[in-house]
Design a protein around this motif. Sequence first.
Motif, PDB file in Angstrom:
ATOM      1  N   HIS A  24      -6.680  -4.520   0.462  1.00 34.21           N
ATOM      2  CA  HIS A  24      -7.376  -4.162   1.709  1.00 34.21           C
ATOM      3  C   HIS A  24      -8.076  -5.389   2.303  1.00 34.21           C
ATOM      4  O   HIS A  24      -8.103  -5.560   3.537  1.00 34.21           O
ATOM      5  CB  HIS A  24      -8.380  -3.050   1.441  1.00 34.21           C
ATOM      6  CG  HIS A  24      -7.746  -1.771   0.994  1.00 34.21           C
ATOM      7  ND1 HIS A  24      -6.988  -0.977   1.831  1.00 34.21           N
ATOM      8  CD2 HIS A  24      -7.736  -1.146  -0.222  1.00 34.21           C
ATOM      9  CE1 HIS A  24      -6.558   0.083   1.162  1.00 34.21           C
ATOM     10  NE2 HIS A  24      -6.996  -0.001  -0.076  1.00 34.21           N
ATOM     11  N   GLY A  35     -13.696   0.005  -2.713  1.00 34.58           N
ATOM     12  CA  GLY A  35     -12.971  -0.308  -3.950  1.00 34.58           C
ATOM     13  C   GLY A  35     -13.784  -1.186  -4.879  1.00 34.58           C
ATOM     14  O   GLY A  35     -13.791  -0.972  -6.107  1.00 34.58           O
ATOM     15  N   TYR A  73     -12.033  -2.018   1.261  1.00 28.61           N
ATOM     16  CA  TYR A  73     -12.215  -3.059   0.247  1.00 28.61           C
ATOM     17  C   TYR A  73     -13.585  -2.942  -0.409  1.00 28.61           C
ATOM     18  O   TYR A  73     -13.718  -3.004  -1.643  1.00 28.61           O
ATOM     19  CB  TYR A  73     -12.053  -4.423   0.905  1.00 28.61           C
ATOM     20  CG  TYR A  73     -12.526  -5.592   0.076  1.00 28.61           C
ATOM     21  CD1 TYR A  73     -11.884  -5.945  -1.108  1.00 28.61           C
ATOM     22  CD2 TYR A  73     -13.628  -6.349   0.485  1.00 28.61           C
ATOM     23  CE1 TYR A  73     -12.318  -7.028  -1.862  1.00 28.61           C
ATOM     24  CE2 TYR A  73     -14.068  -7.426  -0.264  1.00 28.61           C
ATOM     25  CZ  TYR A  73     -13.415  -7.758  -1.432  1.00 28.61           C
ATOM     26  OH  TYR A  73     -13.841  -8.824  -2.180  1.00 28.61           O
ATOM     27  N   GLY A 127       1.984   2.351  -3.312  1.00 29.36           N
ATOM     28  CA  GLY A 127       0.983   2.868  -4.246  1.00 29.36           C
ATOM     29  C   GLY A 127       0.008   1.861  -4.804  1.00 29.36           C
ATOM     30  O   GLY A 127      -0.740   2.180  -5.732  1.00 29.36           O
ATOM     31  N   ALA A 128      -0.012   0.642  -4.275  1.00 30.63           N
ATOM     32  CA  ALA A 128      -0.980  -0.348  -4.759  1.00 30.63           C
ATOM     33  C   ALA A 128      -2.399   0.124  -4.468  1.00 30.63           C
ATOM     34  O   ALA A 128      -2.676   0.675  -3.392  1.00 30.63           O
ATOM     35  CB  ALA A 128      -0.721  -1.694  -4.093  1.00 30.63           C
ATOM     36  N   THR A 129      -3.313  -0.097  -5.403  1.00 36.09           N
ATOM     37  CA  THR A 129      -4.686   0.413  -5.258  1.00 36.09           C
ATOM     38  C   THR A 129      -5.751  -0.674  -5.382  1.00 36.09           C
ATOM     39  O   THR A 129      -6.936  -0.374  -5.240  1.00 36.09           O
ATOM     40  CB  THR A 129      -4.963   1.481  -6.329  1.00 36.09           C
ATOM     41  OG1 THR A 129      -4.778   0.894  -7.631  1.00 36.09           O
ATOM     42  CG2 THR A 129      -4.039   2.677  -6.172  1.00 36.09           C
ATOM     43  N   GLU A 130      -5.360  -1.911  -5.651  1.00 36.91           N
ATOM     44  CA  GLU A 130      -6.345  -2.971  -5.835  1.00 36.91           C
ATOM     45  C   GLU A 130      -7.142  -3.195  -4.552  1.00 36.91           C
ATOM     46  O   GLU A 130      -6.561  -3.277  -3.459  1.00 36.91           O
ATOM     47  CB  GLU A 130      -5.661  -4.281  -6.244  1.00 36.91           C
ATOM     48  CG  GLU A 130      -4.998  -4.251  -7.607  1.00 36.91           C
ATOM     49  CD  GLU A 130      -3.637  -3.600  -7.587  1.00 36.91           C
ATOM     50  OE1 GLU A 130      -3.215  -3.137  -6.503  1.00 36.91           O
ATOM     51  OE2 GLU A 130      -2.994  -3.541  -8.646  1.00 36.91           O
ATOM     52  N   GLU A 151     -16.421   0.958  -6.547  1.00 44.73           N
ATOM     53  CA  GLU A 151     -15.864   1.761  -7.641  1.00 44.73           C
ATOM     54  C   GLU A 151     -15.603   0.887  -8.863  1.00 44.73           C
ATOM     55  O   GLU A 151     -15.858   1.296 -10.002  1.00 44.73           O
ATOM     56  CB  GLU A 151     -14.572   2.429  -7.167  1.00 44.73           C
ATOM     57  CG  GLU A 151     -14.794   3.527  -6.140  1.00 44.73           C
ATOM     58  CD  GLU A 151     -13.496   4.047  -5.558  1.00 44.73           C
ATOM     59  OE1 GLU A 151     -12.418   3.587  -6.011  1.00 44.73           O
ATOM     60  OE2 GLU A 151     -13.549   4.887  -4.645  1.00 44.73           O
ATOM     61  N   ARG A 152     -15.097  -0.323  -8.626  1.00 48.21           N
ATOM     62  CA  ARG A 152     -14.847  -1.234  -9.745  1.00 48.21           C
ATOM     63  C   ARG A 152     -16.162  -1.610 -10.424  1.00 48.21           C
ATOM     64  O   ARG A 152     -16.238  -1.690 -11.660  1.00 48.21           O
ATOM     65  CB  ARG A 152     -14.138  -2.482  -9.241  1.00 48.21           C
ATOM     66  CG  ARG A 152     -13.814  -3.488 -10.344  1.00 48.21           C
ATOM     67  CD  ARG A 152     -13.190  -4.742  -9.751  1.00 48.21           C
ATOM     68  NE  ARG A 152     -11.846  -4.486  -9.265  1.00 48.21           N
ATOM     69  CZ  ARG A 152     -11.115  -5.390  -8.598  1.00 48.21           C
ATOM     70  NH1 ARG A 152     -11.633  -6.581  -8.324  1.00 48.21           N
ATOM     71  NH2 ARG A 152      -9.904  -5.093  -8.185  1.00 48.21           N
ATOM     72  N   LEU A 203       0.829  -1.209   0.000  1.00 49.80           N
ATOM     73  CA  LEU A 203       0.000   0.000   0.000  1.00 49.80           C
ATOM     74  C   LEU A 203       0.862   1.258   0.000  1.00 49.80           C
ATOM     75  O   LEU A 203       0.553   2.237  -0.682  1.00 49.80           O
ATOM     76  CB  LEU A 203      -0.928  -0.009   1.212  1.00 49.80           C
ATOM     77  CG  LEU A 203      -2.093  -1.003   1.164  1.00 49.80           C
ATOM     78  CD1 LEU A 203      -2.796  -1.063   2.513  1.00 49.80           C
ATOM     79  CD2 LEU A 203      -3.086  -0.612   0.060  1.00 49.80           C
TER      80      LEU A 203
END
Length: 537
Positions: A349, A375, A372, A342-345, A378-379, A339
């Motif tokens: 989380h 995220g 999570y 810069g990981a955003t998947e 948003e996906r 994290l």
Amino acid sequence: MLSLSPLRRFGLVLVLAMAAERLSAGDCDPSQALQAKLRANPNADTYTEIGTWFGDRHEFSCAADAYRKALSLAPDSARLPYLLGLSLYSSGNLLGAVPALQQSVDSAPNKLKPRLILAAALDRLQRKDEAKQQWQAALKIDAQSTAARQGLANELADEGNFGGAIALLRSSQSHPDIAVTLAQIYVRLKMLDEASKLLTDALAHNPSSLPLATTLASVNLKQTHYQAAEKVCAKAVRQHPSDPDLLRLYLQVLVLTGNSSVAQPLARKLLAAAPHDFELLYLNGVLEHDAGDSKSAREHLEQAVAADPNVAAAHFHLGIVLAALNDPKSAKEQLERALALGATEPEIHFELGKVLHALGENEEAAQQVKLYQQGLQERNHRSVAASKSAQGDKALASGDPQQAISLYREALDATPEDGLLNFKLAIALDRAGDIATEQTVLERAIQINPDLASAQNQLGFLASRRGDSAAAEQHFREAVRAAPGFAEAWVNLAATLGLQSRFSEAQKAVASALELEPQNPQALLLKDTLAKVTTQR
């Protein structure tokens, strides 16, 4: 010719003999026969022969030493400066290579090879203007030189003159090397479809070309056409089964397509040949984890993060493996590091939440689960937007702009900050005749993304239609700035400049369009019209 006194002649022979002894006694040891010849005849020809011997064995620094000694004995030689410069260039000594190559060019200005190597050295030293001059001079010597065309085209592209670069290459694009360079320029212009078509056609005519195959596979990857990339790589591997760069690319593609049965043995084979390579350690670890071999995966992923600690994905996968091995404390460290990098998947989380829960840190775990879920939402929104956008594209293509408008609006409800979606909605509004709303939506599109060339071009068209030439020009210039390969925008800019009686600028703009698309009918018509107008003035 000036003669040497016996004493000075003896001194020169002694110096050369000592030099020969240093050459044979150091790291640069030619064959026994050449060493004997050097002791007997320490002259320029012998040193040249030694330089050639080292060059044939890719010992370029030793070759350069020998050629340098030869040149000191034959300073008027036109060939030796080239051989010295080539050896220095090949050894990586670019600064040393340039003076020698320049001397070669000065002594033999009509020789092609010294100019090509000098241009390449200057380019690698970032002396772009000097390199450009040498590429141009090389083309004057041989207008068909592939290397000179490639070199000059790359210089033009680096200057932002993409039209000039494309025009220079297009006439020779049947040559595999030229096709690769032209495709790379298309990629820089984000013209991926054009790059793919060019490379596919070229590969059909040159099916054994490795550069064409690897470049096409790389373009397929950029297009997310993973299956197509695998097909190209698989065929190339059958033809070039030992090429390490090709095998590495093939492995990357196999991992993306999920073809583990082929990827796993290939990954092990490549790692055995390069046991400390980060990428190979990482890919082996990922494949081993997918196969359920957590112990081997941990070993390889730990080595990967040691080799390069700044790749988030490696820390993420190591964290998952450590969690599977019931080491939640270490897993937490790796996931938090991912994290931080810069990981955003969303899955990071989720995995971190599980680890925190195992460690009894329930409040922190709940926060990660919340992240999570956000995220995933948003996906999901992006997925809905992509689906509605695709349906809108189909409706617009079938001639139903009202249905397209409805679908694009639904897509924008899910992802309102999508500039391209706003542009698509604007086009549907244009087809429906709602110009006022189209203008508003287009302005929103370039507010989100000022480099959306298609939106800038459409705003320019609307401004031109309402008679606002200044605004039209501004938008068309923004379009060609953002996408220098956008021929339609160049034509529109030329037409706008022509309407303002700025004929010289208009002719330059239409020339840029024709460099990109020589048969563009609008550009050809505009070129003829501008020529007639300027003739009548």
